[in-house]
Design a protein around this motif. Structure first.
Motif, short mmCIF file in Angstrom:
data_model
loop_
_atom_site.label_atom_id
_atom_site.label_comp_id
_atom_site.label_asym_id
_atom_site.label_seq_id
_atom_site.Cartn_x
_atom_site.Cartn_y
_atom_site.Cartn_z
N TRP A 89 3.15 2.29 -6.88
CA TRP A 89 4.05 3.04 -5.99
C TRP A 89 3.26 3.70 -4.86
N LEU A 90 2.11 4.28 -5.20
CA LEU A 90 1.29 4.92 -4.17
C LEU A 90 0.78 3.90 -3.15
N TYR A 147 4.24 2.56 -1.21
CA TYR A 147 5.15 3.48 -0.53
C TYR A 147 4.46 4.76 -0.04
N GLY A 148 3.20 5.00 -0.48
CA GLY A 148 2.50 6.18 0.01
C GLY A 148 2.41 6.26 1.53
N LEU A 177 5.82 7.34 3.00
CA LEU A 177 6.50 8.45 2.37
C LEU A 177 6.82 9.53 3.40
N GLY A 178 8.05 9.97 3.44
CA GLY A 178 8.49 10.97 4.40
C GLY A 178 8.96 10.39 5.72
N LYS A 179 8.72 9.08 5.92
CA LYS A 179 9.14 8.44 7.17
C LYS A 179 10.44 7.67 6.99
N THR A 201 12.44 5.88 0.15
CA THR A 201 11.62 5.06 -0.74
C THR A 201 12.16 5.18 -2.17
N ARG A 256 11.92 5.69 -6.36
CA ARG A 256 11.12 6.54 -7.22
C ARG A 256 10.15 5.67 -8.02
#
Length: 448
Positions: free
Chosen positions: A350-351, A354-355, A358-360, A363, A365
């Motif tokens: 996941w990191l 989607y890291g 993330l926040g853009k 995504t 969980r």
């Protein structure tokens, strides 16, 4: 911290470790090694080193390269050393297995296998120890979980030294009297140092951190945690150097190991109480599959400790040592390792994927990468098979143990299949795949 410093080769360690586990279980399932032949036979040594050196040690090295920086909030000293260490360790394991096969008579006997194995394994574990110890030195004062890891790494050095001694003596390279005596009587010391010291202490330290992190529980630094550390260290100091000295000077090795058992039992009791506290103090009410399956691993540990106490009281430790070691290695260490791998692989994947976004954009969980009901069946099959296998060893039914090993193999194949699906993002809904997100490399982590 994890997202900022992914260890590039952690997944490679996990893949190599899982392959070794599957090979060990396959050999057990076809009746190769103990209990069909004696514990000290070359066949048994092949299976044991595939499981302990190939599976558990590679798993632990990969986990420590990722999580030691998390324990102390410092980056890993060298990001390049893990690959060189992995090459040395895998090559050394292959050479060691060839040496055992030569002793069995399956291939031409030559001392070069054991010499090469000794050199490669010393180089590999030397790189692991150097990298991790320098990293830990930069993080002083160390939290409790990191102190467990330090004791585990010290035990690794002693385990490797004993292993090299055995390999050189078995290969006919070393014939000094004290070394020959140690090789003859030191197998229990080697096993306790490796399983209890190196793997056991590191598993305790890592589990303190991972359980608290994944269940949103308070970090443990209690009186009981320190008692577990000090009592366990005392047990190792008595049981490792003390037993070696007893072998060399004609003392009672078994008496020394028995004396080490008392503080070791106390350490397990305090550790168990701490783990119970983590589960009770968690903020995440719904327990994920990895934590639920970890409880079964701790049940296996409790069963191993209880069986050890019973064997001691009955003066039957030699008879029950195999099921105790089996529960310890395959029930606790392997069960806990597989359970945490299920979460760690999903988390790292996941990191990686989607890291960066993330926040853009929206995504999924971490839990969207896995299907717990499907995977849970494989874990239940694995633990049930382990317990049946231990019972078969206790009551002396080799055929039943072989069937249990076959069930463990099937269950492990199912768990590995779930991990592969995670790396392929096979269970992520298409709506959860933002534009530009790609599947990570299967056998290593994309550096970020």
């Amino acid at each position: 911290m994890i997202g900022a410093s992914l260890s590039r080769w952690t997944v490679s360690y996990f893949a190599a470790a899982l392959l070794a586990l599957l090979l060990a279980l396959a050999l057990m399932a076809v009746g190769y090694g103990f209990p069909h032949v004696p514990v000290e036979s070359p066949q048994t040594l092949v299976v044991v080193h595939l499981a302990v050196l190939g599976w558990l040690s590679l798993l632990m090295c990969g986990a420590l390269f990722q999580f030691v920086p998390v324990l102390i909030a410092r980056p890993l000293y060298s990001d390049a050393a893990p690959l060189s260490a992995l090459v040395c360790l895998v090559s050394g394991l292959v050479a060691l297995l060839l040496g055992f096969l030569a002793l069995e008579g399956r291939i031409a006997a030559t001392p070069s296998f054991f010499a090469a194995a000794s050199l490669l394994l010393v180089m590999g574990f030397g790189l692991v120890l150097g990298n991790l110890l320098v990293t830990l030195l930069k993080g002083r004062p160390l939290p409790i979980p990191a102190r467990f890891v330090v004791v585990g790494l010290a035990s690794l050095a002693l385990t490797a030294a004993l292993g090299v001694t055995f390999a050189l003596v078995r290969g006919g390279i070393a014939d000094e009297e004290h070394l020959v005596e140690l090789a003859s009587a030191g197998i229990p010391i080697h096993a306790i140092t490796g399983l209890g010291g190196w793997l056991g202490f590191c598993a305790m330290g890592v589990s303190y951190k991972l359980l608290a992190m994944f269940m949103l529980a308070p970090e443990l630094d209690r009186r009981g945690s320190r008692a577990a550390l000090y009592l366990g260290t005392c047990a190792l100091l008595i049981g490792m150097p003390g037993a070696v000295v007893a072998v060399w000077f004609g003392g009672s090795r078994d008496l020394v190991l028995l004396a080490a058992g008392a503080p070791g039992l106390g350490a397990m009791a305090f550790y168990g109480r701490d783990i119970l506290h983590v589960y009770r103090a968690r903020k995440r009410r719904t327990i994920e599959l990895n934590a639920r399956m970890a409880t079964l691993a701790f049940v296996s540990l409790a069963a191993a400790v209880l069986l050890a106490v019973i064997a001691t009281l009955l003066s039957e430790m030699q008879r029950y040592s195999a099921p105790i070691a089996f529960l310890f290695a395959f029930g606790w260490l392997s069960g806990l390792g597989l359970a945490k791998l299920y979460k760690i692989v999903a988390f790292l994947t996941w990191l990686e994927c989607y890291g960066p976004v993330l926040g853009k954009m929206p995504t999924p969980r971490v839990q969207d990468l896995v299907v717990e009901p499907r995977a849970g069946k494989w874990f239940l099959l694995y633990f049930i098979a382990v317990w049946l296998g231990a019972a078969a060893l206790v009551f002396g039914y080799p055929g039943a143990f072989q069937a249990a090993a076959a069930a463990m193999l099937v269950a492990t194949l199912g768990i590995v299949g779930e991990l592969v699906r995670v790396r392929y993002l096979a269970d992520v809904p298409k709506a959860g795949m933002p534009s530009g997100v790609r599947r990570p490399p299967m056998l290593w982590s994309a550096a970020q």
